[in-house]
Design a protein around this motif. Structure first.
Motif, short mmCIF file in Angstrom:
data_model
loop_
_atom_site.label_atom_id
_atom_site.label_comp_id
_atom_site.label_asym_id
_atom_site.label_seq_id
_atom_site.Cartn_x
_atom_site.Cartn_y
_atom_site.Cartn_z
N ILE A 95 -28.98 67.78 112.17
CA ILE A 95 -30.04 68.49 111.46
C ILE A 95 -30.99 67.46 110.86
CG2 ILE A 95 -28.63 68.65 109.34
CD1 ILE A 95 -30.10 71.27 108.71
N ASN A 96 -32.27 67.70 111.00
CA ASN A 96 -33.25 66.79 110.43
C ASN A 96 -33.11 66.76 108.91
OD1 ASN A 96 -34.33 66.07 112.89
ND2 ASN A 96 -35.99 67.57 112.79
N GLU A 97 -33.20 65.57 108.32
CA GLU A 97 -33.01 65.44 106.88
C GLU A 97 -33.99 66.30 106.07
OE1 GLU A 97 -33.14 61.23 106.28
OE2 GLU A 97 -31.17 60.90 107.19
N PRO A 98 -35.29 66.36 106.42
CA PRO A 98 -36.17 67.24 105.65
C PRO A 98 -35.79 68.71 105.74
CG PRO A 98 -37.44 65.62 106.88
CD PRO A 98 -36.03 65.55 107.40
N THR A 99 -35.30 69.14 106.90
CA THR A 99 -34.85 70.54 107.04
C THR A 99 -33.65 70.79 106.14
OG1 THR A 99 -35.59 70.53 109.35
CG2 THR A 99 -34.10 72.29 108.69
N ALA A 100 -32.72 69.84 106.11
CA ALA A 100 -31.55 69.97 105.23
C ALA A 100 -31.99 70.04 103.78
CB ALA A 100 -30.60 68.79 105.44
N ALA A 101 -32.95 69.19 103.39
CA ALA A 101 -33.43 69.21 102.00
C ALA A 101 -34.06 70.55 101.66
CB ALA A 101 -34.43 68.08 101.79
N ALA A 102 -34.81 71.13 102.61
CA ALA A 102 -35.43 72.43 102.37
C ALA A 102 -34.37 73.51 102.16
CB ALA A 102 -36.34 72.80 103.54
N LEU A 103 -33.25 73.42 102.91
CA LEU A 103 -32.16 74.39 102.72
C LEU A 103 -31.54 74.23 101.33
CD1 LEU A 103 -30.31 74.22 106.17
CD2 LEU A 103 -31.84 76.01 105.34
N ALA A 104 -31.44 72.99 100.85
CA ALA A 104 -30.89 72.77 99.50
C ALA A 104 -31.79 73.40 98.44
CB ALA A 104 -30.75 71.27 99.24
N TYR A 105 -33.09 73.46 98.72
CA TYR A 105 -34.03 74.08 97.80
C TYR A 105 -34.18 75.58 98.03
CZ TYR A 105 -35.76 69.95 95.36
OH TYR A 105 -35.88 68.85 94.54
N GLY A 106 -33.43 76.12 98.99
CA GLY A 106 -33.42 77.57 99.19
C GLY A 106 -34.58 78.11 99.99
N LEU A 107 -35.14 77.30 100.91
CA LEU A 107 -36.25 77.80 101.73
C LEU A 107 -35.84 79.05 102.50
CD1 LEU A 107 -39.02 77.64 103.09
CD2 LEU A 107 -38.09 75.97 104.69
N GLN A 108 -34.56 79.10 102.92
CA GLN A 108 -34.09 80.24 103.71
C GLN A 108 -34.10 81.54 102.92
OE1 GLN A 108 -32.33 77.80 102.55
NE2 GLN A 108 -30.34 78.48 101.79
N GLU A 109 -34.22 81.46 101.59
CA GLU A 109 -34.23 82.64 100.73
C GLU A 109 -35.64 83.02 100.30
OE1 GLU A 109 -31.73 81.41 97.58
OE2 GLU A 109 -29.92 81.26 98.84
N LYS A 110 -36.64 82.25 100.71
CA LYS A 110 -38.02 82.49 100.31
C LYS A 110 -38.64 83.59 101.16
CE LYS A 110 -38.07 79.12 97.30
NZ LYS A 110 -38.20 79.34 95.86
N PRO A 130 -32.19 64.00 93.83
CA PRO A 130 -32.78 63.45 95.07
C PRO A 130 -31.78 62.77 95.99
CG PRO A 130 -33.42 62.15 93.15
CD PRO A 130 -32.77 63.39 92.63
N ASP A 131 -30.70 62.21 95.43
CA ASP A 131 -29.69 61.57 96.26
C ASP A 131 -28.79 62.58 96.97
OD1 ASP A 131 -30.21 58.81 95.95
OD2 ASP A 131 -29.32 58.86 93.95
N GLN A 132 -28.74 63.81 96.43
CA GLN A 132 -27.77 64.79 96.92
C GLN A 132 -28.39 65.92 97.75
OE1 GLN A 132 -25.52 66.26 93.57
NE2 GLN A 132 -24.93 64.22 92.89
N ALA A 133 -29.73 66.04 97.71
CA ALA A 133 -30.38 67.21 98.32
C ALA A 133 -30.06 67.34 99.81
CB ALA A 133 -31.89 67.12 98.11
N VAL A 134 -30.14 66.23 100.56
CA VAL A 134 -29.90 66.30 102.01
C VAL A 134 -28.46 66.69 102.30
CG1 VAL A 134 -29.81 64.94 104.13
CG2 VAL A 134 -31.77 64.72 102.61
N ALA A 135 -27.52 66.11 101.55
CA ALA A 135 -26.10 66.44 101.77
C ALA A 135 -25.81 67.89 101.43
CB ALA A 135 -25.22 65.51 100.95
#
Length: 562
Positions: free
Chosen positions: A143-158, A327-332
């Motif tokens: 998974i691309n790191e920016p896509t993973a970060a977006a999931l951590a921020y809940g883009l899928q719920e927007k 910021p260190d944990q968002a991608v994970a």
């Protein structure tokens, strides 16, 4: 069990999707961040993580970090008695992470989603999959790191139509991606980046300035001295957010004092900041969007903490970026969400994650100039960068000469109009009917690129219908299946310190690093190390715990900011 892994340049993390959402697993030291560092001790045993990072100062010739930047190449690093490829070093880090996950879950992890920079090439993605195979797991998805970060921020719920720009500046790589949520699909509109730009480069700028001001010959410093100085400068860089920071340290027999303010640091780093602007502008241009069409800008990656990064983004987009997820944990954390989706967790709505082809794919062609002269070496794009995958495109070509007997179809990846500046992936040699004129000898070429980074090239002779095929799973610098099997056998034979000993190893490595750095305290440190090693020899767990606690307190007093 399927886990999500952020395999980083500086640090790596592992987690999964649990009852209360994504969660991370701590390592044996109780920390989520495991340094992406590998070392080999005097007995030939492998050390990974904090202890290996500390050994970069005390044992620089048998320790290494930053190898993520070498993924997709055949570069080898000698540690102890043998050499390691980047995939093997990454596999050793993965093994350490998996041991932490096994300990937390009480069961064996067999599958993983691993994040990669959006701008990773096919060779680098394949190398990451190989690292997973060498670590003993099946990589279900990259998974691309920016896509993973977006999931951590809940883009899928927007709500539908929400657009995010993710700015990911890690220790060694920089990525920017623009994503949109629409009807249950998280679609990547554009990605750009720089695989050789990260926090380490900002540290390099500090290091060079410090050496210049103090009249230190950087090339004359030993590996241990460089490691010692860079470690102190890393701490200074973090303090620069307060306006000014200073360094005081002993480098062998010389006392060093140096200070720098935030304004000078920004001037030193201006060339790096300008390098960040170009991918941002390119991604916006490729996505055909203006700043006002973005709902949010997300900053992730440890290096994004630098105030100059937030200022750059604020100036370019006219608003403050989001930074409320660590910021260190968002991608994970996002990789953990993706792992939950892959496992079809009932608590996650069905969301489809699309991917894109990060580079343009095409073939080499020759062209005639206005004088009729034939000039070769030109690049003809077939699949353009940022095309959503899977994707299939075709184009018709013809030989340059009448009665030509063969045609060489070179397959390239890159953005230059000249193939010499792009990466050659392979070649398909076609036999032509020499009885035909050039216009009658057309070849229909189809490129098909899938989500696993596999490129299929088909060439159909339009005069006869004869079809030729080339499947490009291997790239220059990527190991063959035979090489993977051989390296897997070699890695299996390597002894790795058990997880239960990591606390003791890390403490000893820290003490040895401080011995290297603090000349005035060497006698005391040597006594502490001797007593702790004696306690380890007793194998009395209670006694070891007591000595470990005492040594840890003593080292903290000597180095209070760690």
């Amino acid at each position: 069990m399927i886990v999500g892994i952020d395999l980083g340049t500086t640090n790596s993390l592992i987690g999964c999707y649990g009852e209360s959402g994504p969660r991370l697993f701590a390592n044996a030291l109780g920390e989520y961040l495991t340094p992406s560092a590998v070392s080999v001790d005097e007995d030939g045993q492998v050390i990974v993580g904090h202890a290996a990072r500390d050994r970069l100062v005390s044992h620089p010739d048998s320790s290494v970090t930053g190898f993520k930047r070498w993924m997709g190449t055949a570069r080898e690093t000698r540690l102890g008695a043998r050499s390691f490829r980047p995939e093997e070093l990454s596999a050793l880090v993965l093994r350490a992470l998996l041991a932490d996950a096994d300990a937390a879950l009480g069961e064996k992890v067999t599958q993983a989603v691993i994040s990669v920079p959006a701008y990773f090439s096919d060779a680098q993605r394949q190398a990451t999959r190989t690292a997973g195979e060498l670590a003993g797991i099946r990589v279900e998805r990259l998974i691309n790191e920016p896509t993973a970060a977006a999931l951590a921020y809940g883009l899928q719920e927007k709500p539908d139509g929400s657009r995010f720009l993710v700015f990911d500046l890690g220790g060694g790589t920089f990525d920017v991606s623009i994503l949109e949520m629409f009807e249950g699909v998280v679609e990547v509109h554009a990605s750009a980046g720089d695989n050789f730009l990260g926090g380490d480069d900002f540290l390099d700028a500090l290091f060079q300035a410090c050496c210049t001001d103090l009249k230190l010959e950087a090339n004359a410093l030993s590996a241990g001295q460089r490691g010692q100085l860079r470690r102190r400068l890393e701490r200074l860089k973090r303090e620069l957010g307060q306006g000014e920071a200073s360094l005081q340290m002993q480098l062998d027999d010389r006392a060093l004092t140096w200070s720098i303010d935030a304004q000078r640091f920004e001037r030193l780093c201006d060339p790096l900041v300008q390098r960040m602007r170009a991918p941002l502008e390119r991604a916006m241009r490729d996505a055909e969007l203006g700043p006002e069409q973005l709902q949010d800008i997300i900053l992730v990656g440890g290096a994004s903490r630098m105030p100059l990064v937030a200022r750059l983004v604020s100036r370019m987009f006219g608003r403050l970026p989001l930074r409320h997820v660590h910021p260190d944990q968002a991608v994970a954390l996002g990789a953990g969400v993706a792992a939950g989706m892959k496992a079809r967790d009932r608590r996650l709505e069905e969301v489809i994650l699309t991917d894109i082809c990060p580079y343009t794919l095409g073939t080499e062609v020759a062209r005639r100039d206005e004088h009729g002269h034939v000039l070769d070496g030109f690049f003809a794009p077939i699949i353009h960068r940022n095309s959503t995958v899977p994707v299939s495109r075709e184009q018709s070509f013809q030989p340059i000469h009448d009665h030509q007997e063969k045609l060489s179809l070179g397959v390239y990846q890159g953005e230059s109009p000249l193939v010499a500046n792009n990466v050659k992936l392979g070649q398909l040699d076609l036999k032509l009917d020499k009885r035909l004129a050039a216009g009658e000898n057309n070849v229909l070429v189809r490129f098909t690129y899938d989500v696993n980074g596999i490129l299929q090239v088909e060439a159909t002779m339009q005069s006869t219908g004869e079809r030729h095929e080339l499947v490009l799973e291997q790239n220059p610098g990527v190991m063959t299946p035979e090489e993977v099997r051989a390296r897997l056998e070699a890695l299996t034979a390597i002894k790795i310190h058990p997880r239960s000993k990591q606390e003791n190893l890390a403490l000893l490595a820290r003490a040895e690093r401080l011995y290297e750095e603090h000349l005035a305290a060497r006698e005391q440190l040597q006594q502490w190390i001797m007593h702790f090693r004696a306690a380890l020899e007793t194998q009395d767990e209670q006694l070891i715990r007591e000595h470990r606690r005492e040594l840890d307190q003593a080292l903290r007093a000597l180095e209070p900011n760690t």
